[in-house]
Write a protein that holds these residues in place. Structure first.
Motif, short mmCIF file in Angstrom:
data_model
loop_
_atom_site.label_atom_id
_atom_site.label_comp_id
_atom_site.label_asym_id
_atom_site.label_seq_id
_atom_site.Cartn_x
_atom_site.Cartn_y
_atom_site.Cartn_z
N ARG A 65 0.84 -1.21 0.00
CA ARG A 65 0.00 0.00 0.00
C ARG A 65 0.87 1.25 0.00
NH1 ARG A 65 -1.27 3.24 4.17
NH2 ARG A 65 -3.10 4.63 3.94
N ALA A 66 1.92 1.26 0.83
CA ALA A 66 2.81 2.42 0.91
C ALA A 66 3.50 2.66 -0.43
CB ALA A 66 3.84 2.21 2.02
N ILE A 67 3.90 1.60 -1.10
CA ILE A 67 4.55 1.74 -2.41
C ILE A 67 3.58 2.32 -3.43
CG2 ILE A 67 5.48 0.44 -4.36
CD1 ILE A 67 6.74 -1.48 -2.28
N VAL A 113 -1.65 4.03 -11.10
CA VAL A 113 -1.28 2.80 -10.40
C VAL A 113 -2.41 1.77 -10.41
CG1 VAL A 113 -0.36 1.81 -8.27
CG2 VAL A 113 0.16 4.19 -8.85
N ALA A 114 -2.09 0.56 -10.84
CA ALA A 114 -2.97 -0.59 -10.67
C ALA A 114 -2.52 -1.33 -9.42
CB ALA A 114 -2.89 -1.51 -11.88
N VAL A 115 -3.46 -1.68 -8.56
CA VAL A 115 -3.13 -2.36 -7.31
C VAL A 115 -3.74 -3.75 -7.30
CG1 VAL A 115 -2.76 -0.29 -5.94
CG2 VAL A 115 -5.07 -1.21 -6.15
N ASN A 116 -3.00 -4.69 -6.78
CA ASN A 116 -3.42 -6.09 -6.76
C ASN A 116 -3.31 -6.69 -5.38
OD1 ASN A 116 -1.60 -8.79 -6.60
ND2 ASN A 116 -3.45 -9.16 -7.79
N ALA A 118 -10.19 0.68 -1.22
CA ALA A 118 -9.85 1.82 -0.37
C ALA A 118 -8.54 2.46 -0.83
CB ALA A 118 -9.75 1.38 1.08
N VAL A 119 -7.57 1.63 -1.23
CA VAL A 119 -6.30 2.15 -1.74
C VAL A 119 -6.53 2.90 -3.06
CG1 VAL A 119 -3.98 1.56 -2.54
CG2 VAL A 119 -4.98 0.33 -0.61
N VAL A 120 -7.40 2.35 -3.90
CA VAL A 120 -7.74 3.02 -5.16
C VAL A 120 -8.28 4.41 -4.89
CG1 VAL A 120 -9.41 3.02 -7.06
CG2 VAL A 120 -8.08 0.96 -6.55
N ARG A 174 -4.40 10.85 -9.35
CA ARG A 174 -3.93 9.87 -10.31
C ARG A 174 -5.03 8.86 -10.62
NH1 ARG A 174 -0.87 12.76 -12.40
NH2 ARG A 174 -0.99 11.05 -13.91
N ARG A 175 -4.94 8.25 -11.78
CA ARG A 175 -5.85 7.16 -12.11
C ARG A 175 -5.42 5.91 -11.35
NH1 ARG A 175 -6.03 5.80 -18.10
NH2 ARG A 175 -3.76 6.10 -17.90
N ALA A 176 -6.41 5.07 -11.01
CA ALA A 176 -6.11 3.85 -10.27
C ALA A 176 -7.08 2.75 -10.67
CB ALA A 176 -6.19 4.10 -8.77
#
Length: 250
Positions: A23-25, A36-39, A50-52, A60-62
């Motif tokens: 999450r921090a990264i 950023v895409a998060v997985n 929530a991170v998105v 930023r787009r997420a």
């Protein structure tokens, strides 16, 4: 003169991003100007969303995509989904991993092999499909892995070696491949079940009892990844950078 990669918004994909270091990264890279895409695992979709929202508040787009990084078809689909949603892939951070503690003499081989599925196979698959996408784009890129005790040490040593091999293979495509090796970072994994033998938290607690090491924060690791993901790191590849208060010198 700026390269084509630097003239447009760069896109990162961070695995294991629902909490802690991942999450921090993700948030640090968003602060750096990347989309950023998060997985994370399927059961963590609420935390991922929530991170998105946090990333979007940074302007930023997420995009959230769930998958098990130990399964090849899911990793392939994850990369494809991220590219479809955000347009490209410039930075892969293979952060997802699990930990354990315990001696070699007491090793539960089945549990060790389960850990290797995530910490070795998962990183390899992320490297594989990120590299394919970046080579196809032809604009270089950054591939970054999480390399770091028993089964955990073995898996992280494998990531260091894999990172070096991948760096040599991809240098002609202007794709760097590096890894970060955190020390004791305050996350849910390192504090959970600290009094339960063989848990990651127990191993961390035992280590701190016999050393004078400080504990770090997820943001300390994210700062190193920020550099490795940046255009400024173009001349750094095949390296594993320790972020551990001097616990390890290489």
């Amino acid at each position: 003169m700026a390269t084509p990669q630097e003239q447009q918004t760069r896109v990162a994909l961070v695995t294991g991003a629902a909490q802690g270091i991942g999450r921090a990264i993700a948030l640090r890279l968003a602060n750096d100007g990347l989309d950023v895409a998060v997985n994370d695992l399927h059961g963590k979709i609420d935390s991922l969303n929530a991170v998105v929202e946090e990333i979007r508040r940074l302007g930023r787009r997420a995009f959230a995509v769930t998958s098990d990084v130990s399964k090849e078809d899911e990793v392939k689909a994850m990369v494809e989904a991220a590219v479809s949603a955000l347009g490209r892939l410039d930075v892969m951070v293979a952060n997802a991993g699990v930990g354990s503690s315990g001696s070699v003499m007491d090793a539960d081989v089945e549990k060790w092999e389960q850990l290797w599925e995530i910490n070795i196979r998962g990183v390899l698959l992320c490297y594989k499909y990120a590299a394919r996408q970046m080579v196809k784009q032809g604009a270089g890129g950054r591939i970054i892995g999480y390399a770091n005790v028993g089964a955990y040490c073995i898996s992280k040593a494998a990531v260091r070696s894999l990172t070096q091999t991948t760096a040599l293979e991809l240098r002609e495509h202007l794709i760097t491949c590096n890894a970060y090796a955190p020390g004791v970072i305050e996350t849910s994994m390192t504090v959970r079940d600290a009094d339960k033998e063989h848990s990651p938290g127990f191993g961390v607690k035992s280590l701190l009892k016999v050393t004078d090491l400080r504990t770090g924060q997820p943001a300390d690791v994210a700062a190193v990844v920020s550099f490795l993901a940046s255009p400024d790191s173009h001349f750094v590849t095949g390296q594993t950078i320790s972020v551990d208060d001097g616990a390890h010198f290489s």
